[in-house]
Design an enzyme around this catalytic site. Structure first.
Site, PDB file in Angstrom:
ATOM      1  N   ASP A  12       0.936  -1.140   0.102  1.00 11.89           N
ATOM      2  CA  ASP A  12       0.222  -0.006   0.260  1.00 11.89           C
ATOM      3  C   ASP A  12       0.757   1.195   0.109  1.00 11.89           C
ATOM      4  OD1 ASP A  12      -2.683   1.991   0.511  1.00 11.89           O
ATOM      5  OD2 ASP A  12      -2.076   1.685   2.231  1.00 11.89           O
ATOM      6  N   SER A  13      -0.031   2.411  -0.191  1.00 11.64           N
ATOM      7  CA  SER A  13       1.286   3.625  -0.232  1.00 11.64           C
ATOM      8  C   SER A  13       1.188   4.137   1.788  1.00 11.64           C
ATOM      9  CB  SER A  13       0.561   4.933  -0.504  1.00 11.64           C
ATOM     10  OG  SER A  13      -1.120   5.284   0.062  1.00 11.64           O
ATOM     11  N   TYR A  44      -1.053   8.214  -2.936  1.00 15.96           N
ATOM     12  CA  TYR A  44      -0.594   8.122  -4.007  1.00 15.96           C
ATOM     13  C   TYR A  44      -2.133   8.926  -4.399  1.00 15.96           C
ATOM     14  CZ  TYR A  44       2.054   4.331  -3.624  1.00 15.96           C
ATOM     15  OH  TYR A  44       3.223   3.619  -3.826  1.00 15.96           O
ATOM     16  N   GLY A  45      -3.572   9.144  -3.893  1.00 16.09           N
ATOM     17  CA  GLY A  45      -4.773   9.692  -3.843  1.00 16.09           C
ATOM     18  C   GLY A  45      -4.825  10.826  -5.494  1.00 16.09           C
ATOM     19  N   CYS A  75      -3.984  -1.036  -2.388  1.00 12.40           N
ATOM     20  CA  CYS A  75      -4.736   0.111  -1.973  1.00 12.40           C
ATOM     21  C   CYS A  75      -5.362   0.555  -3.395  1.00 12.40           C
ATOM     22  CB  CYS A  75      -3.154   0.677  -2.655  1.00 12.40           C
ATOM     23  SG  CYS A  75      -2.902   2.052  -3.165  1.00 12.40           S
ATOM     24  N   ASN A  76      -6.723   0.976  -3.027  1.00 12.30           N
ATOM     25  CA  ASN A  76      -7.225   0.922  -4.194  1.00 12.30           C
ATOM     26  C   ASN A  76      -6.570   2.016  -5.274  1.00 12.30           C
ATOM     27  OD1 ASN A  76     -10.256  -0.124  -3.379  1.00 12.30           O
ATOM     28  ND2 ASN A  76      -8.918   0.656  -1.680  1.00 12.30           N
ATOM     29  N   THR A  77      -6.071   2.983  -5.209  1.00 10.50           N
ATOM     30  CA  THR A  77      -5.965   4.286  -5.825  1.00 10.50           C
ATOM     31  C   THR A  77      -4.824   3.150  -7.168  1.00 10.50           C
ATOM     32  OG1 THR A  77      -5.364   5.431  -4.675  1.00 10.50           O
ATOM     33  CG2 THR A  77      -4.550   6.321  -6.229  1.00 10.50           C
ATOM     34  N   GLU A 154      -3.137   8.458   8.713  1.00  9.98           N
ATOM     35  CA  GLU A 154      -2.579   8.631   8.746  1.00  9.98           C
ATOM     36  C   GLU A 154      -2.109   9.488  10.019  1.00  9.98           C
ATOM     37  OE1 GLU A 154       0.067   7.447   7.371  1.00  9.98           O
ATOM     38  OE2 GLU A 154      -0.475   6.340   5.507  1.00  9.98           O
ATOM     39  N   CYS A 186     -11.228   2.819   0.061  1.00  8.86           N
ATOM     40  CA  CYS A 186      -9.390   3.323   0.011  1.00  8.86           C
ATOM     41  C   CYS A 186      -9.199   1.827   1.422  1.00  8.86           C
ATOM     42  CB  CYS A 186      -9.714   4.732   0.006  1.00  8.86           C
ATOM     43  SG  CYS A 186      -8.104   5.154   1.028  1.00  8.86           S
ATOM     44  N   THR A 187      -7.610   1.661   1.448  1.00  3.62           N
ATOM     45  CA  THR A 187      -7.924   1.430   2.358  1.00  3.62           C
ATOM     46  C   THR A 187      -7.435   1.442   3.482  1.00  3.62           C
ATOM     47  OG1 THR A 187      -5.771   0.553   1.774  1.00  3.62           O
ATOM     48  CG2 THR A 187      -6.969  -1.208   0.733  1.00  3.62           C
ATOM     49  N   HIS A 188      -7.657   2.560   3.352  1.00  4.21           N
ATOM     50  CA  HIS A 188      -6.999   4.028   4.780  1.00  4.21           C
ATOM     51  C   HIS A 188      -8.098   3.916   5.292  1.00  4.21           C
ATOM     52  CE1 HIS A 188      -3.824   4.615   3.874  1.00  4.21           C
ATOM     53  NE2 HIS A 188      -3.298   5.805   4.267  1.00  4.21           N
TER      54      HIS A 188
HETATM   55  N1  DGL Z   1      -4.871   3.987   1.216  1.00  4.84           N
HETATM   56  C1  DGL Z   1      -4.710   3.931  -0.808  1.00  4.84           C
HETATM   57  C2  DGL Z   1      -6.384   3.006  -1.181  1.00  4.84           C
HETATM   58  O1  DGL Z   1      -6.440   2.972  -0.857  1.00  4.84           O
HETATM   59  C3  DGL Z   1      -4.278   5.012  -0.428  1.00  4.84           C
HETATM   60  C4  DGL Z   1      -4.069   6.305   0.296  1.00  4.84           C
HETATM   61  C5  DGL Z   1      -3.788   7.252  -0.305  1.00  4.84           C
HETATM   62  O2  DGL Z   1      -1.731   6.961  -0.508  1.00  4.84           O
HETATM   63  O3  DGL Z   1      -3.529   8.821  -1.041  1.00  4.84           O
HETATM   64  O4  DGL Z   1      -6.604   3.950  -2.021  1.00  4.84           O
END
Ligand code: DGL
Length: 273
Positions: A12-13, A44-45, A75-77, A154, A186-188
């Site tokens: 993931d990011s 990454y978003g 990471c979805n992105t 974060e 988004c996994t966050h």
């Molecule tokens: N956790 C990541 C996702 O699922 C990205 C969060 C990020 O880096 O912006 O998209």
């Protein structure tokens, strides 16, 4: 497929993929897992598609170097744009979070009105919309990016009053559209699940793609050896201490093996199109 003793690789990011790690660890206690969080380059978003593809290939290459038998793009992105490019560099299975999340959302909705929240990159890609419509043509889909959720997670501010106020602002429109299901794309975001649930009310179902991914994994991984206990190996590209503190909190346990890695790359001037 590589031998069953090789580890599962997850990237993931940053810390968001730990929500996926946690679910996988619980479902597959005998597996070794290598987790890479690209904490030097999170988030990454907001980044462009090509940058996310480039980072994702580098992250996947690292997991391949660690002998991963399967790569989970937690990471979805990255999942939204980079899966075909990662599959070009490896023969091992590469699993993203979008398709499992889309399946879970299509099954969860009762009124056919589905909300999707994610990073700007994920929402811009329309990856969820396309996958859900492929499964459920009649679905009425509404999406909105919630970029500040990543920073709140974060920073460890997921249960703060600030998080609640920001969630109210982001989610107002989706609630006005009367969605009964929201994909945490988004996994966050599962880190903020209780705040989000409080804001949308208990009747709205929240789909966590980290849970949805387990079914896909069960189809690929052989039955675990009953007496083996899997080991965890964490790697980050920066800020080990911050990662250590957040990871211990998210996973409710101390993490023992954490190392920092450095990418060695040559910069070159990009040709303009
Ligand atoms: N956790 C990541 C996702 O699922 C990205 C969060 C990020 O880096 O912006 O998209």
């Amino acid at each position: 497929m590589k031998t069953s003793n090789n580890p599962i690789g997850i990237f993931d990011s940053g810390i968001g993929g730990l929500t996926v790690f946690k679910t996988i660890r619980k479902a597959f206690p005998a597996e070794d897992i290598v987790y890479f969080g690209d904490t030097a380059r999170v988030p990454y978003g907001p980044k462009s598609k090509n940058t996310v593809i480039e980072y994702s290939i580098q992250n996947a290459s690292f997991l391949i170097q660690q002998n991963a038998k399967i790569i989970i793009v937690a990471c979805n992105t990255s999942s939204a744009v980079a899966l075909p490019y990662i599959r070009e560099i490896t023969d091992i299975p590469v699993i993203g979070v979008i398709v499992p999340g889309a399946i879970a959302a299509s099954n969860a909705t009762r009124n056919n009105r589905i909300g999707i929240i994610g990073t700007e990159g994920t929402i811009r890609s329309e990856a969820y919309t396309k996958e859900i419509l492929a499964l459920k043509e009649s679905a009425d889909i509404h999406s909105t990016p919630c970029p500040l959720f990543v920073s709140l997670a974060e920073e460890g501010w997921e249960n703060s009053q600030e998080a609640e106020t920001i969630a109210e602002t982001y989610l107002k429109q989706l609630l006005a559209e009367k969605v009964d299901t929201i994909v945490l794309g988004c996994t966050h975001y599962p880190i903020l699940k209780s705040t989000i649930q409080k804001v949308v009310g208990k009747d709205v179902r929240l789909v966590d793609s980290s849970e949805a991914i387990i079914d896909s994994l069960r189809m690929i991984l052989p039955n675990p050896e009953a007496d083996k206990i899997g080991h965890d190996y964490f790697f980050v590209s920066d800020n080990e201490e911050k990662f250590y503190n957040l990871a211990s909190r998210i996973l409710n346990k101390e993490i023992y093996s954490l190392q920092k890695v450095r990418l060695r790359e040559t910069w070159f001037v990009e040709k303009s199109d």
